[in-house]
Write an enzyme that holds these catalytic residues in place. Sequence first.
Site, PDB file in Angstrom:
ATOM      1  N   TYR A  74      13.032 -32.363 -15.703  1.00 55.26           N
ATOM      2  CA  TYR A  74      11.490 -32.374 -15.459  1.00 55.26           C
ATOM      3  C   TYR A  74      11.109 -32.279 -14.177  1.00 55.26           C
ATOM      4  O   TYR A  74      11.901 -32.635 -13.153  1.00 55.26           O
ATOM      5  CB  TYR A  74      11.037 -33.416 -16.497  1.00 55.26           C
ATOM      6  CG  TYR A  74      11.137 -34.927 -15.882  1.00 55.26           C
ATOM      7  CD1 TYR A  74      10.336 -35.500 -14.804  1.00 55.26           C
ATOM      8  CD2 TYR A  74      12.369 -35.853 -16.235  1.00 55.26           C
ATOM      9  CE1 TYR A  74      10.748 -36.452 -14.312  1.00 55.26           C
ATOM     10  CE2 TYR A  74      12.628 -36.991 -15.638  1.00 55.26           C
ATOM     11  CZ  TYR A  74      11.882 -37.451 -14.423  1.00 55.26           C
ATOM     12  OH  TYR A  74      12.019 -38.840 -14.300  1.00 55.26           O
ATOM     13  N   ARG A  76      -4.090  -1.104  -6.342  1.00 56.22           N
ATOM     14  CA  ARG A  76      -3.340  -2.346  -6.217  1.00 56.22           C
ATOM     15  C   ARG A  76      -3.801  -3.028  -7.541  1.00 56.22           C
ATOM     16  O   ARG A  76      -4.868  -3.248  -7.912  1.00 56.22           O
ATOM     17  CB  ARG A  76      -3.348  -3.103  -4.945  1.00 56.22           C
ATOM     18  CG  ARG A  76      -4.574  -3.374  -4.541  1.00 56.22           C
ATOM     19  CD  ARG A  76      -4.654  -4.110  -3.237  1.00 56.22           C
ATOM     20  NE  ARG A  76      -6.147  -4.298  -2.955  1.00 56.22           N
ATOM     21  CZ  ARG A  76      -6.729  -4.325  -1.753  1.00 56.22           C
ATOM     22  NH1 ARG A  76      -5.773  -4.587  -0.757  1.00 56.22           N
ATOM     23  NH2 ARG A  76      -7.856  -4.672  -1.402  1.00 56.22           N
ATOM     24  N   HIS A 121      -4.518 -40.835   3.118  1.00 53.18           N
ATOM     25  CA  HIS A 121      -4.587 -41.809   1.880  1.00 53.18           C
ATOM     26  C   HIS A 121      -5.597 -41.437   1.046  1.00 53.18           C
ATOM     27  O   HIS A 121      -5.462 -40.978  -0.382  1.00 53.18           O
ATOM     28  CB  HIS A 121      -4.992 -43.094   2.317  1.00 53.18           C
ATOM     29  CG  HIS A 121      -5.026 -43.982   1.267  1.00 53.18           C
ATOM     30  ND1 HIS A 121      -6.412 -44.432   0.562  1.00 53.18           N
ATOM     31  CD2 HIS A 121      -4.396 -44.918   0.520  1.00 53.18           C
ATOM     32  CE1 HIS A 121      -6.339 -45.313  -0.365  1.00 53.18           C
ATOM     33  NE2 HIS A 121      -5.002 -45.535  -0.534  1.00 53.18           N
ATOM     34  N   GLY A 155      -8.063  -7.356   5.188  1.00 53.45           N
ATOM     35  CA  GLY A 155      -8.637  -7.787   6.183  1.00 53.45           C
ATOM     36  C   GLY A 155      -8.110  -8.425   7.366  1.00 53.45           C
ATOM     37  O   GLY A 155      -8.535  -8.609   8.303  1.00 53.45           O
ATOM     38  N   CYS A 197       9.741 -36.411  -8.679  1.00 47.75           N
ATOM     39  CA  CYS A 197       8.345 -37.263  -8.737  1.00 47.75           C
ATOM     40  C   CYS A 197       7.840 -37.502  -7.209  1.00 47.75           C
ATOM     41  O   CYS A 197       6.815 -37.966  -7.055  1.00 47.75           O
ATOM     42  CB  CYS A 197       8.819 -38.652  -9.244  1.00 47.75           C
ATOM     43  SG  CYS A 197       9.660 -39.559  -8.138  1.00 47.75           S
ATOM     44  N   ARG A 256      -3.192   2.644   8.661  1.00 48.72           N
ATOM     45  CA  ARG A 256      -3.331   1.682   8.172  1.00 48.72           C
ATOM     46  C   ARG A 256      -2.296   0.774   8.027  1.00 48.72           C
ATOM     47  O   ARG A 256      -1.134   1.007   7.741  1.00 48.72           O
ATOM     48  CB  ARG A 256      -4.042   1.592   6.643  1.00 48.72           C
ATOM     49  CG  ARG A 256      -5.088   2.167   6.712  1.00 48.72           C
ATOM     50  CD  ARG A 256      -5.656   2.611   5.118  1.00 48.72           C
ATOM     51  NE  ARG A 256      -6.619   3.278   4.927  1.00 48.72           N
ATOM     52  CZ  ARG A 256      -7.753   3.436   4.499  1.00 48.72           C
ATOM     53  NH1 ARG A 256      -8.227   2.188   4.228  1.00 48.72           N
ATOM     54  NH2 ARG A 256      -8.302   4.528   4.286  1.00 48.72           N
ATOM     55  N   LYS A 265       1.013  -1.154   0.000  1.00 50.50           N
ATOM     56  CA  LYS A 265       0.000  -0.060  -0.056  1.00 50.50           C
ATOM     57  C   LYS A 265       0.951   1.321  -0.137  1.00 50.50           C
ATOM     58  O   LYS A 265       0.901   2.298  -0.982  1.00 50.50           O
ATOM     59  CB  LYS A 265      -0.956   0.105   1.209  1.00 50.50           C
ATOM     60  CG  LYS A 265      -1.898   1.201   1.352  1.00 50.50           C
ATOM     61  CD  LYS A 265      -2.702   1.180   2.565  1.00 50.50           C
ATOM     62  CE  LYS A 265      -3.814   0.079   2.167  1.00 50.50           C
ATOM     63  NZ  LYS A 265      -4.901  -0.053   3.284  1.00 50.50           N
ATOM     64  N   MET A 295      -5.016  -7.543   9.014  1.00 49.33           N
ATOM     65  CA  MET A 295      -4.593  -6.454  10.072  1.00 49.33           C
ATOM     66  C   MET A 295      -5.362  -5.516  10.420  1.00 49.33           C
ATOM     67  O   MET A 295      -6.570  -5.320   9.720  1.00 49.33           O
ATOM     68  CB  MET A 295      -3.157  -6.235   9.487  1.00 49.33           C
ATOM     69  CG  MET A 295      -2.084  -7.500   9.612  1.00 49.33           C
ATOM     70  SD  MET A 295      -0.736  -7.072   9.158  1.00 49.33           S
ATOM     71  CE  MET A 295      -1.010  -6.666   7.472  1.00 49.33           C
ATOM     72  N   SER A 323      15.606 -39.453 -10.282  1.00 49.74           N
ATOM     73  CA  SER A 323      14.360 -38.951 -10.121  1.00 49.74           C
ATOM     74  C   SER A 323      14.140 -38.637  -8.616  1.00 49.74           C
ATOM     75  O   SER A 323      14.254 -39.855  -7.652  1.00 49.74           O
ATOM     76  CB  SER A 323      13.307 -39.962 -10.361  1.00 49.74           C
ATOM     77  OG  SER A 323      11.957 -39.095 -10.358  1.00 49.74           O
TER      78      SER A 323
END
Lengths: 875, 875
Positions: free
Chosen positions: A850, A335, A454, A102, A830, A93, A23, A104, A763
């Site tokens: 990957y 913002r 699970h 909202g 993985c 603020r 802000k 704080m 992996s």
Amino acid sequence: MNKKYVYLFKEGNASMRELLGGKGANLAEMTTLGMPIPQGFTITTEACNKYYEDNEQISDIILKQIDSALIFLEEQTGKKLGSIQRPLLVSVRSGARASMPGMMDTILNLGMNDDVVQVFAEKNRRFAYDSYRRFIQMYADVVREVPKDLFEKAIDTKKYQRGLHLDTDMDANDLEDLVKVFKGIYRDYLHEEFPQDTKLQLIEAVKAVFRSWNNPRAITYRKLNDIPSSWGTAVNVQEMVFGNMGDDCGTGVAFSRNPATGKKEIFGEYLMNAQGEDVVAGIRTPQSMDSLKHVNSNVYNQFAKYADKLEKHYKDMQDMEFTIEHGKLYMLQTRNAKRTAVAALKVAVDLVAEGLIDEKEAMLRVDPEQLNQLLHPDFDKKKLKAAKVITKGLPASPGAATGKLVFTAERAQELAEQGEKELILARLETSPEDIEGMVVCNGILTVRGGMTSHAAVVARGMGTCCVAGCGDLTVNSDDKILYTKEGQEFHEGDYISIDGSTGNVYGEKIETVDADVSGDFAKFMGWADKIRTLEVRTNADNPRDAKKAYEFGAQGIGLCRTEHMFFEPDRIAAIREMIVSETPEQRADALNKILPMQRGDFEELFRTMKGYPVTIRLLDPPLHEFLPKKDDEIKELAKDMGITYKKLKEIVSDLHEFNPMMGFRGCRLDVKYPEIAVMQTKAIMEAAINVQNEGIKVIPEIMIPLVGDTKELRFVKNIVEETAEDLLKNSNSKVKYHIGTMIEIPRACLMADEIARDAEFFSFGTNDLTQLTYGFSRDDAGKFLKYYYEEKIFESDPFQKVDQKGVGKLMQMAIKDSKKVRPDIELGICGEHGGNPPTVEFCHNIGLTYVSCSPFRVPIARLAAAQAAVKTETK
Amino acid sequence: MNKKYVYLFKEGNASMRELLGGKGANLAEMTTLGMPIPQGFTITTEACNKYYEDNEQISDIILKQIDSALIFLEEQTGKKLGSIQRPLLVSVRSGARASMPGMMDTILNLGMNDDVVQVFAEKNRRFAYDSYRRFIQMYADVVREVPKDLFEKAIDTKKYQRGLHLDTDMDANDLEDLVKVFKGIYRDYLHEEFPQDTKLQLIEAVKAVFRSWNNPRAITYRKLNDIPSSWGTAVNVQEMVFGNMGDDCGTGVAFSRNPATGKKEIFGEYLMNAQGEDVVAGIRTPQSMDSLKHVNSNVYNQFAKYADKLEKHYKDMQDMEFTIEHGKLYMLQTRNAKRTAVAALKVAVDLVAEGLIDEKEAMLRVDPEQLNQLLHPDFDKKKLKAAKVITKGLPASPGAATGKLVFTAERAQELAEQGEKELILARLETSPEDIEGMVVCNGILTVRGGMTSHAAVVARGMGTCCVAGCGDLTVNSDDKILYTKEGQEFHEGDYISIDGSTGNVYGEKIETVDADVSGDFAKFMGWADKIRTLEVRTNADNPRDAKKAYEFGAQGIGLCRTEHMFFEPDRIAAIREMIVSETPEQRADALNKILPMQRGDFEELFRTMKGYPVTIRLLDPPLHEFLPKKDDEIKELAKDMGITYKKLKEIVSDLHEFNPMMGFRGCRLDVKYPEIAVMQTKAIMEAAINVQNEGIKVIPEIMIPLVGDTKELRFVKNIVEETAEDLLKNSNSKVKYHIGTMIEIPRACLMADEIARDAEFFSFGTNDLTQLTYGFSRDDAGKFLKYYYEEKIFESDPFQKVDQKGVGKLMQMAIKDSKKVRPDIELGICGEHGGNPPTVEFCHNIGLTYVSCSPFRVPIARLAAAQAAVKTETK
């Protein structure tokens, strides 16, 4: 020179977000842009941290800087705090680096006291006392923790006495009375008078905002949003402007585009003669921004111009607050706007079309996690409004589902075979044997278990909606009844609906609508694929998941857990036969029964993946997972298997482990029972040969799990290699296959230079690697990790987001050392972390080939990977 | 140039042990020293490794080099392999880097065939056929695996037919007959003739010796002695000399000092007209070396001269083999002699006195593990000879014990209170609640459990003799009967004796003799203390252990596991009360009952340690360890505690963990229950104040266990510090105390630079660190680790000897990183590895301050530390 803890708005700019908060940085930036901003200053986030270091005191240095800034503000405005000539009122603020809406505290109208109110009363008595009573209530609540409802009750009493309905019905006299009553409440509760010293008001308010950084809801919000507590909040002190000084005044909140759809239009609400909180409170119905055109076209046009300017400046859709004071427009805040996933996509795509940003910048405009909303069915919003929530659980797997209640996996399968399409499975908790039943259900509901139970893990993997841990429900599977806490009963076949994105459970049927992933989605994801360098694969244990993941853009299977294929009744029987075998020959016979089934599964996977790599992990869990534990179940199974209870009981006892996570599993099984590796290799290679013969390219990658030493890997690798080579030779085939290992044991990371000599790929199995690196078991950690969050020892869940400092350090060591001996080694992840955006970014940065994640997280990972690539470029 | 795989004796020397093996290097060295050595050559250990690399074939390169060496040997001796003029006979013997007596194979008299035997027969018919039949049998056994007993039976038949008793009674005709029979056996078994090609005999024999490197007993021996399989064995081919060619021939084995006592004297045995194996076989009783003085004083004096020369050359006591051929002395082998612990000490001390070595070199002359023999009682050797072994278990804790059988810990305590001093506790397995009973027994015997079972670990800690895992015994505690496999019964009060160094169990009373640790021992250990730089502390949980350790030279307590103090009946009741508490106040009340008891224990420890540091670890195990698991026990306890069964059952269920090793324990307990840390800190600091007030110096070190993150440590540290400071302030005392942490979680090693900011000391808990780094639980790993040893994946037990490459790497990282932020950090190790000599050396090398081990391993660690210091200096 002393450190600067306080900045005038004109001294800051948007890049100072870490110091000034979001802000404060924006107010400064808007000031520089020449917007009509009520002036003020920002006390930095560093001041907040210092406040905590100094045992919740504001040091003299900071106090002095506040003083100077205040004097400057007074000169600039020509007003003065506490003055009875030209009194200055300010707002105080919070404003953290990241938006925490909202969470704080805020105080308005600060500077009011018994004298100052008179000055305002001369002009507008009602406004003056209204402002004062609001200030007293806010200050009392925020600074001194006087219960809010004491004041609310006093207002109600006043209205009751006067026969009024709304707060706005009260007149100046009522409000003047209320001020007296409020001051009385303050005095009675705290045994002191409401402070008249406006400077003291200011300092106490600043402290209160600092304190609010650590209120429980802020802590929870930070935990959920992964915001470190070390950031602290800044405090903005700003001249008040008033939307409630008369009918030529007003206040509103508006967006530069529609935050629900992304459409380019001024979208928002305002109220004339009101303060900001009135717009939010919902007592008076705010007007749509469209109507402001007619009420005050001048102001509207001005606002539209500013909105456009701000959007072009920030190159993103803006969320702005404004106030009209006696016909003059003030911008209070801007913002980057929060938006729905649909809007985020449309805005990003439109901004590119408008030339404001390029495709790379567009990547950063959509939160990968948001895509989740687009991939799952949702309730029909209109139908939902009327529905009643009967309980709430954990939002364990996103999406919405409606269906008939069923209480066992077997029954679900029966009903599905009879053609039933809408089923919700309700269980105390699920177990691996329930999987076949879970597959045929639209949704899963459990009473016990958390986000990593699970049910939750499996449901997320399948993309099935799941609400877990509904502790208020009671499930009686024998009588097929679900009880709510209030005693409401639901029987098999009754409709319920569950929302896996909120955790809500409804006691009725609610229509759902399917996800729409065409248009902007397709275009946007196309850009992501062009930009990212990290591949995205999927964790899939069956053709159904693989197919879904392929549709979602997965470039292969990074992890197929073969044991998940073993729980079907005909397979588990063979597995059990294998376990009770006494000779390698018996064992091989039992395994041979499983071989054709596994081969069939693998063929389907290779076909589905159409030439992408398919990484298949050899059997991993300890064998006792395939046997019952309870005596009566053991008795029954022994009868079925034609062996004595005593013998089976002995086998079960022998297999018992004190710490199964660290037990006889993974490649350790293959060292004792090489037959298992032989059978699985055969199934993989035969499947590969068959599918290749169909003209489809195959890339089998055989992954040896739980390796901690290179000799261990080599032992199993030799078995796999010999089996595969024999098979290829005997069938006169050529299939290129790869053998690698899962890196999930700390020692494997430490020995990576040796292990990489025998592994074509690594992996990272970050689930187990996290458990072992931290030394806590995921199944047990729930017992104490909640205290770790409460005490701020941990700020995020290491099973969700990879612990970069610890686990990540091991990964980086392993990568560096493995590349030394095998520069072209293929490196992936993985664990479930593979679909977590910050982890994807980390994986990109440390040089993985990957990430692999569950099917429904594939698009999320694709975007996260693109974002990581963009961030790398702009570094 | 090709690599050199074959060395003539004259080409080598003692420093080439790695390449030539111990025997080969010594033969070469003795050749250089001018000793009368039958000449020959050595095929290197590298050739052995190449043999395995080449799929158990000897490559052409090596074959050629063997040829050349053989030609040289033939020229040197004037004899020729297979010649019928001057035939050469050779021995083919293994010789690894480390001595592995009897583990691998040897072939003598190689070069015999039907023609060659005639040449020898011309001179001495009996000798010729005797040599030939021996060769056939050895070759058939070692090279072709023809069962030995086929030959033994043939000898027996021959003797029976001829009415003879001893092999030596057979005459030349008998032996010539036997040669025919033996060749027939060979032919019948293998369907081929005994090879007449002497060159082929040689090559096949060499291969057989290479193969014997991997016979099961060699593998087992290597595992026990920590010899890597990659070393390989060398092969020595040496001209035969004969001690069995007549009465002016002989052979013997002798030491330069007495290997049992260390006394300086020629000590050994010989036989005239015999081959080496006859001395060992025990059919003829060998003569003592003393008698050789009279039989052939010339040879004796020559031998004594060589013995002295060799001892001076090698600066150590020698074990020599020799042969006398027609009155001429040949030295066949010398090596540093194996010796008893007593002898090792005496020889080391004497060699220093004689000026042959200095104190530092003396350190290396005693194997630290051997000291074990000196620290425990032993059976009276004479009495032992007559005793009968009734079963054998694992040698779990060294020493010898004799006593009356008792079947429960409670009964042991009762009897001890009645004054019974000799008790052996026999249990299926022991549990923590048995500890008080174990303390009063001389020995512990268990049916189940291995070297790391509860009984074994506790017994080693207490220095009590223990034989574990006697699977052939059955224990019936109810009827108080112990059954052997053969059905023999032993009742309460019956005497049995157990030998914790061999695992033997005897069904009778056998006198024991106490250890003697005066004289040489004291002198030698004094040198060790002067030389070492690593401190040695002890792991002690009670004053009794602490006292013992102090006597053994411990310089403090490195680990006091406070929970071991909690199992006494009055304490466990309070602990249980704490566990079922519902409020922090109730919990604190329960803890307050334990506080005075803990304080008393700590006072005793501080007093015993007389100013040395005492490291006390806060409560570590998961709380469920203090509760029963079985329903009937829960019912009973609930009654005792005055709560409902249902409630206690619920608490037990809630505390259940899937993987307790990775569960809710260590500092995690303190995060949830800070009251525990408060109570323990109070007990420690109050004890410290009290003992300091007695005028005794105290150094309390408070150790926070299971830390994985610095914030976690800081949280508990703050509690400890506040409690301690309050206490010191209120009692107006000054005690310097230290707060540190146990490094036992991989992540702690990775975060050491952060954690060290809050820790004055690190103590590596290598038990847990090993479990987590490898990802296997010590309690479960037995199931698969045996296959790892069989398959040569692991060569030593990582719970015995620290895994330097993996776990050690983490330790080194932690040390480096912690010293960066706290250069004076105190670093120790308190896992069971702390008493393992190779680990002690590693700890010295990586810069630890101290090792901590169980009391009876303190002297071992002191010596190992001295050895490490010596090795560092000479590097």
